[in-house]
Design a protein around this motif. Structure first.
Motif, PDB file in Angstrom:
ATOM      1  N   LEU A 496       0.837  -1.200   0.000  1.00 20.75           N
ATOM      2  CA  LEU A 496       0.000   0.000   0.000  1.00 20.75           C
ATOM      3  C   LEU A 496       0.873   1.252   0.000  1.00 20.75           C
ATOM      4  O   LEU A 496       0.611   2.214  -0.755  1.00 20.75           O
ATOM      5  CB  LEU A 496      -0.915  -0.007   1.222  1.00 20.75           C
ATOM      6  CG  LEU A 496      -1.792   1.242   1.389  1.00 20.75           C
ATOM      7  CD1 LEU A 496      -2.955   1.211   0.397  1.00 20.75           C
ATOM      8  CD2 LEU A 496      -2.336   1.334   2.818  1.00 20.75           C
ATOM      9  N   GLU A 497       1.915   1.241   0.853  1.00 24.65           N
ATOM     10  CA  GLU A 497       2.788   2.408   0.920  1.00 24.65           C
ATOM     11  C   GLU A 497       3.578   2.597  -0.371  1.00 24.65           C
ATOM     12  O   GLU A 497       3.820   3.732  -0.795  1.00 24.65           O
ATOM     13  CB  GLU A 497       3.747   2.280   2.113  1.00 24.65           C
ATOM     14  CG  GLU A 497       3.069   2.321   3.472  1.00 24.65           C
ATOM     15  CD  GLU A 497       2.393   3.657   3.748  1.00 24.65           C
ATOM     16  OE1 GLU A 497       2.615   4.628   2.986  1.00 24.65           O
ATOM     17  OE2 GLU A 497       1.623   3.743   4.721  1.00 24.65           O
ATOM     18  N   LEU A 498       3.971   1.500  -1.005  1.00 29.03           N
ATOM     19  CA  LEU A 498       4.681   1.618  -2.278  1.00 29.03           C
ATOM     20  C   LEU A 498       3.799   2.244  -3.354  1.00 29.03           C
ATOM     21  O   LEU A 498       4.262   3.023  -4.190  1.00 29.03           O
ATOM     22  CB  LEU A 498       5.158   0.240  -2.750  1.00 29.03           C
ATOM     23  CG  LEU A 498       6.312  -0.402  -1.979  1.00 29.03           C
ATOM     24  CD1 LEU A 498       6.581  -1.806  -2.517  1.00 29.03           C
ATOM     25  CD2 LEU A 498       7.580   0.456  -2.093  1.00 29.03           C
ATOM     26  N   LYS A 499       2.510   1.904  -3.325  1.00 27.53           N
ATOM     27  CA  LYS A 499       1.599   2.387  -4.364  1.00 27.53           C
ATOM     28  C   LYS A 499       1.074   3.792  -4.079  1.00 27.53           C
ATOM     29  O   LYS A 499       0.933   4.615  -4.993  1.00 27.53           O
ATOM     30  CB  LYS A 499       0.411   1.429  -4.497  1.00 27.53           C
ATOM     31  CG  LYS A 499       0.777   0.066  -5.045  1.00 27.53           C
ATOM     32  CD  LYS A 499      -0.444  -0.859  -5.052  1.00 27.53           C
ATOM     33  CE  LYS A 499      -0.067  -2.252  -5.513  1.00 27.53           C
ATOM     34  NZ  LYS A 499      -1.228  -3.193  -5.459  1.00 27.53           N
ATOM     35  N   MET A 500       0.757   4.086  -2.823  1.00 21.99           N
ATOM     36  CA  MET A 500       0.059   5.338  -2.506  1.00 21.99           C
ATOM     37  C   MET A 500       0.815   6.245  -1.545  1.00 21.99           C
ATOM     38  O   MET A 500       0.418   7.406  -1.351  1.00 21.99           O
ATOM     39  CB  MET A 500      -1.320   5.025  -1.909  1.00 21.99           C
ATOM     40  CG  MET A 500      -2.199   4.204  -2.820  1.00 21.99           C
ATOM     41  SD  MET A 500      -3.815   3.871  -2.069  1.00 21.99           S
ATOM     42  CE  MET A 500      -4.449   2.659  -3.215  1.00 21.99           C
ATOM     43  N   GLY A 501       1.865   5.714  -0.909  1.00 23.19           N
ATOM     44  CA  GLY A 501       2.591   6.525   0.059  1.00 23.19           C
ATOM     45  C   GLY A 501       3.866   7.100  -0.535  1.00 23.19           C
ATOM     46  O   GLY A 501       3.967   7.333  -1.740  1.00 23.19           O
ATOM     47  N   THR A 502       4.863   7.281   0.313  1.00 22.31           N
ATOM     48  CA  THR A 502       6.161   7.816  -0.112  1.00 22.31           C
ATOM     49  C   THR A 502       7.235   6.782   0.166  1.00 22.31           C
ATOM     50  O   THR A 502       6.992   5.775   0.844  1.00 22.31           O
ATOM     51  CB  THR A 502       6.475   9.106   0.668  1.00 22.31           C
ATOM     52  OG1 THR A 502       6.594   8.788   2.063  1.00 22.31           O
ATOM     53  CG2 THR A 502       5.374  10.136   0.459  1.00 22.31           C
ATOM     54  N   SER A 503       8.422   7.031  -0.339  1.00 19.17           N
ATOM     55  CA  SER A 503       9.521   6.102  -0.087  1.00 19.17           C
ATOM     56  C   SER A 503       9.831   6.041   1.410  1.00 19.17           C
ATOM     57  O   SER A 503      10.196   4.998   1.946  1.00 19.17           O
ATOM     58  CB  SER A 503      10.769   6.517  -0.874  1.00 19.17           C
ATOM     59  OG  SER A 503      11.166   7.843  -0.520  1.00 19.17           O
ATOM     60  N   GLU A 504       9.685   7.207   2.093  1.00 17.77           N
ATOM     61  CA  GLU A 504       9.941   7.227   3.526  1.00 17.77           C
ATOM     62  C   GLU A 504       8.934   6.366   4.282  1.00 17.77           C
ATOM     63  O   GLU A 504       9.315   5.601   5.199  1.00 17.77           O
ATOM     64  CB  GLU A 504       9.875   8.676   4.050  1.00 17.77           C
ATOM     65  CG  GLU A 504      11.029   9.565   3.635  1.00 17.77           C
ATOM     66  CD  GLU A 504      10.876  10.088   2.206  1.00 17.77           C
ATOM     67  OE1 GLU A 504       9.788   9.856   1.612  1.00 17.77           O
ATOM     68  OE2 GLU A 504      11.824  10.699   1.702  1.00 17.77           O
ATOM     69  N   SER A 505       7.652   6.475   3.925  1.00 14.52           N
ATOM     70  CA  SER A 505       6.642   5.681   4.644  1.00 14.52           C
ATOM     71  C   SER A 505       6.797   4.185   4.338  1.00 14.52           C
ATOM     72  O   SER A 505       6.598   3.344   5.220  1.00 14.52           O
ATOM     73  CB  SER A 505       5.235   6.152   4.268  1.00 14.52           C
ATOM     74  OG  SER A 505       4.970   5.958   2.886  1.00 14.52           O
ATOM     75  N   ALA A 506       7.197   3.855   3.104  1.00 19.15           N
ATOM     76  CA  ALA A 506       7.419   2.459   2.750  1.00 19.15           C
ATOM     77  C   ALA A 506       8.607   1.893   3.510  1.00 19.15           C
ATOM     78  O   ALA A 506       8.568   0.770   4.035  1.00 19.15           O
ATOM     79  CB  ALA A 506       7.634   2.316   1.242  1.00 19.15           C
ATOM     80  N   ASN A 507       9.696   2.682   3.580  1.00 17.10           N
ATOM     81  CA  ASN A 507      10.878   2.235   4.323  1.00 17.10           C
ATOM     82  C   ASN A 507      10.577   2.079   5.807  1.00 17.10           C
ATOM     83  O   ASN A 507      11.131   1.195   6.477  1.00 17.10           O
ATOM     84  CB  ASN A 507      12.029   3.230   4.129  1.00 17.10           C
ATOM     85  CG  ASN A 507      12.666   3.088   2.765  1.00 17.10           C
ATOM     86  OD1 ASN A 507      12.593   2.030   2.147  1.00 17.10           O
ATOM     87  ND2 ASN A 507      13.289   4.170   2.290  1.00 17.10           N
ATOM     88  N   ALA A 508       9.707   2.901   6.326  1.00 16.03           N
ATOM     89  CA  ALA A 508       9.345   2.820   7.747  1.00 16.03           C
ATOM     90  C   ALA A 508       8.627   1.505   8.039  1.00 16.03           C
ATOM     91  O   ALA A 508       8.909   0.839   9.053  1.00 16.03           O
ATOM     92  CB  ALA A 508       8.471   4.010   8.136  1.00 16.03           C
ATOM     93  N   VAL A 509       7.685   1.103   7.137  1.00 18.14           N
ATOM     94  CA  VAL A 509       6.980  -0.168   7.309  1.00 18.14           C
ATOM     95  C   VAL A 509       7.967  -1.325   7.183  1.00 18.14           C
ATOM     96  O   VAL A 509       7.923  -2.287   7.962  1.00 18.14           O
ATOM     97  CB  VAL A 509       5.846  -0.309   6.275  1.00 18.14           C
ATOM     98  CG1 VAL A 509       5.236  -1.714   6.332  1.00 18.14           C
ATOM     99  CG2 VAL A 509       4.775   0.735   6.513  1.00 18.14           C
TER     100      VAL A 509
END
Length: 528
Positions: A496-509
Motif C-alpha cells: 500500500l505504501e509503495l503504491k500510494m505513500g512515499t519512499s519514507e513511509s514504505a521504508n518505515a513499514v
C-alpha cells in the motif's frame, strides 16, 4: 529384456515387500505374459504372507484363480470334453489332484493328506463334476484365508460375494450361503451391513420366476423391507433410520445418484411408497432418533409432496421441541415462513406486521445459537430486513451481543463484513465507517474482518479519497498491534505504501517488519 524385467521386479519386491502392488504386478506378469501359473500363484501366496492385510491382494488372488479355471474350462471344451459332466473316475481323482497340488497349498504351506476325512480327497469320492468341485475348493481356501486375515472387513466379503455372483461357477451356492451367513454373524452390529443386505434383495441374485414383472419387483421390495425392519429392531438408532429413509428416497425418485434402477421405467407410481417413507420418519421421531438432517429430510418430503401446511406444522413442532438448537432446521422453517407470506393471496410484499413477527422469531433463535452455528441464519435475516431501517437496526443490536462472544472467528467476520456491506450499499461510506468502528470496538476483533475494513479503505483511497488512506494506515497499525506476526498483513501494508505513500513511509513499514519479525527476507527490499 524379459530377464532384466524379472530382475527389476525381484529387486523391487526384495526392498519393498510390504507394497501389495509389486506382488500383484509380478504375479500378473507371470500369469499373463510368462504363462506360468505355478509361479504366479507362488508370488501371490508369498505376497499375502508379507501383506496379509491387503484387501487388493486377496481380491486379485481370487480373480487370478477364477481366470485360471476359465482357461482350463476353455481348454477342455476345445479338446471336446464336456466340463459340465466331467465325472470322477477311479484313476482321475488322484491324478488331477497331483497335477494341480499347488492349487491347494495353504498359506502356511501345510498340505492335507487327500485321504484324510473332510479333506479334498473325500470330495473327490463324490459323484460330482470333478473340474468345478476342485475349483470351488480353491475359492473356499482363498475365502477362509481372507476372513482369517481381515476378520473385520465388510468390504472384502462383499467383493468376494460380488465376484462369485459374476462367474458361472458350478456348485458355488453353498459357498455363497456360507459367505452370507458369515456376514450376518460377524456384522449384524453394523448399519452398513444391513443397508447392503437389504439392497441386495433387489438384485438378480434372488430373481423371481414370476411372469408378472410388477409382482416380481414387489416381492423383491418386500424382502428388502423385511430386512430393514429387522435391522431397525436390532439397531434402533439414527444412522439405521437414515439409511432406511435414503433407501425409500432412492426408490421413489429415479433421478437420484443412487436411485434403485429396478424401479426406473417400472409400472410403479411414486405415490405408492410415500406413506412408507413417512412412516420411517415418524418412527424415528417417536423413538428419539430424529436428527437434524433427518428432520430436514422429513419436512422437505412434505414440501415435495406439496403438503405445505403439514410441513410448516411439523417444522414448528420440531423447532419448539427436541431440535430447538438445530440451525439448519430453523433455516428451513424461516424459508417456508417467508415463502408462505410472500405467496399469500393479495400480498405483494412483506407487511410491517409480518416483518415484526419474523424479526421477533429471528431474534429469539439467534440469541440461543452462536454466530458459527447460525451464520446462515444471520445472512438470511440481514437480506430480509436490509430495506427496513428499524428492523435492521434491531437486528444489528442483537448481532453486537453475539459477535462480542464470537471474537476472532471466521463466522463472526463473515457476519460483521455483511453488516458493513449492507450499510455501505444502502446508506453510503460515512455510515459504513461508523458501523465498522463499532464492530472493531468489540472484544477480540478478527483479523479477517480487519482485513475487510482495510480493503474497503484501500479501495476508496485508490479512487481518490484522501481520508481513506489515513484510515487504512490506522487500521493496519491496529491489526498489527493485535496480530504482529502476520506476514501477509505486513506485505500488504508495505505494498500500500509503495503504491500510494512515499519512499519514507514504505521504508518505515519495512524497518518495522524486520524488527518485529526478525527476518530480513520477510518483505522485498525497499525502493530507493
Amino acid at each position: 529384456m524379459l530377464v532384466f524385467l524379472l530382475q527389476v521386479l525381484a529387486q523391487a519386491i526384495r526392498f519393498h515387500p510390504k507394497v501389495p502392488g509389486l506382488w500383484i504386478y509380478a504375479a500378473a506378469w507371470e500369469f499373463d505374459q510368462n504363462l506360468n501359473v505355478a509361479a504366479a500363484r507362488a508370488l501371490m501366496q508369498s505376497g499375502l504372507r508379507s501383506c496379509p492385510q491387503s484387501e487388493d491382494m486377496w481380491i486379485e488372488y481370487l480373480r487370478m484363480e477364477l481366470t485360471y479355471l476359465n482357461k482350463l474350462k476353455a481348454r477342455k471344451v476345445a479338446l471336446g470334453e464336456d466340463v459340465k459332466t466331467l465325472q470322477k473316475k477311479d484313476n482321475d481323482a488322484s491324478q488331477w489332484k497331483e497335477e494341480n497340488k499347488e492349487l491347494f497349498m495353504p498359506l502356511n504351506e501345510q498340505v492335507k493328506d487327500p485321504k484324510e476325512p473332510g479333506s479334498a480327497g473325500d470330495a473327490l469320492e463324490e459323484k460330482e463334476d470333478l473340474f468345478w468341485r476342485q475349483g470351488l475348493l480353491i475359492i473356499q481356501t482363498i475365502y477362509h484365508g481372507a476372513v482369517e486375515a481381515l476378520p473385520s472387513s465388510l468390504t472384502l466379503r462383499k467383493k468376494f460375494l460380488e465376484i462369485l455372483n459374476s462367474v458361472d461357477l458350478a456348485h458355488s451356492d453353498e459357498l455363497k450361503l456360507e459367505v452370507l451367513d458369515d456376514l450376518k454373524r460377524d456384522f449384524s452390529h453394523s448399519e452398513d451391513y444391513w443397508d447392503w443386505f437389504a439392497r441386495l434383495q433387489l438384485s438378480n441374485l434372488n430373481s423371481s420366476s414370476n411372469s408378472n414383472r410388477k409382482d416380481a419387483i414387489s416381492n423383491k421390495l418386500n424382502r428388502s423391507i423385511q430386512v430393514y425392519d429387522e435391522a431397525i429392531r436390532k439397531l434402533p438408532n439414527s444412522k439405521m433410520y437414515s439409511l432406511y429413509a435414503k433407501f425409500w428416497m432412492d426408490v421413489i425418485y429415479t433421478d437420484r445418484e443412487d436411485s434403485v434402477t429396478l424401479f426406473q421405467d417400472s409400472e410403479f407410481d411414486a405415490s405408492e411408497f410415500t406413506s412408507s417413507i413417512l412412516k420411517v420418519y415418524e418412527n424415528a421421531e417417536s423413538c428419539g432418533c430424529l436428527t437434524e438432517d433427518l428432520a430436514c429430510q422429513y419436512i422437505s418430503l412434505y414440501l415435495k409432496l406439496e403438503r405445505l401446511e403439514e410441513a410448516k406444522t411439523l417444522a414448528e413442532k420440531l423447532c419448539d421441541g427436541p431440535l430447538s438448537n438445530a440451525a439448519n432446521l430453523w433455516s428451513l422453517r424461516f424459508t417456508m415462513e417467508i415463502n408462505s407470506i410472500a405467496t399469500a393471496p393479495g400480498s405483494s410484499s412483506l407487511s410491517k406486521e409480518n416483518l415484526s413477527s419474523l424479526l421477533d422469531l429471528f431474534s429469539t433463535v439467534l440469541s440461543k445459537l452462536s454466530v458459527t452455528e447460525a451464520e446462515r441464519l444471520w445472512h438470511m435475516a440481514m437480506k430480509l430486513f436490509s430495506h427496513d431501517k428499524v428492523c435492521f437496526e434491531k437486528l444489528v443490536k442483537c448481532a453486537m451481543l453475539s459477535l462480542s462472544l464470537a471474537g476472532g472467528s471466521d463466522s463472526g467476520a463473515s457476519v460483521s463484513s455483511a453488516i458493513v456491506g449492507w450499510y455501505l450499499q444502502r446508506d453510503g461510506v460515512k455510515h459504513a465507517r461508523k458501523m465498522y468502528k463499532r464492530l472493531l470496538a468489540l472484544p477480540r476483533p478478527s483479523l479477517k474482518f480487519m482485513q475487510y475494513c482495510i480493503a474497503l479503505e484501500a479501495n476508496l483511497a485508490s479512487l481518490g479519497d484522501n481520508g481513506a488512506l489515513k484510515d487504512a494506515r490506522r487500521l493496519y497499525d491496529s491489526a498489527l498491534d493485535l496480530y504482529p506476526q502476520e506476514r501477509e498483513v505486513w506485505r500488504s501494508y508495505y505494498d500500500l505504501e509503495l503504491k500510494m505513500g512515499t519512499s519514507e513511509s514504505a521504508n518505515a513499514v519495512y524497518s518495522r517488519s524486520r524488527k518485529v519479525l526478525g527476518d530480513s527476507t520477510a518483505l522485498t527490499a525497499p525502493r530507493g
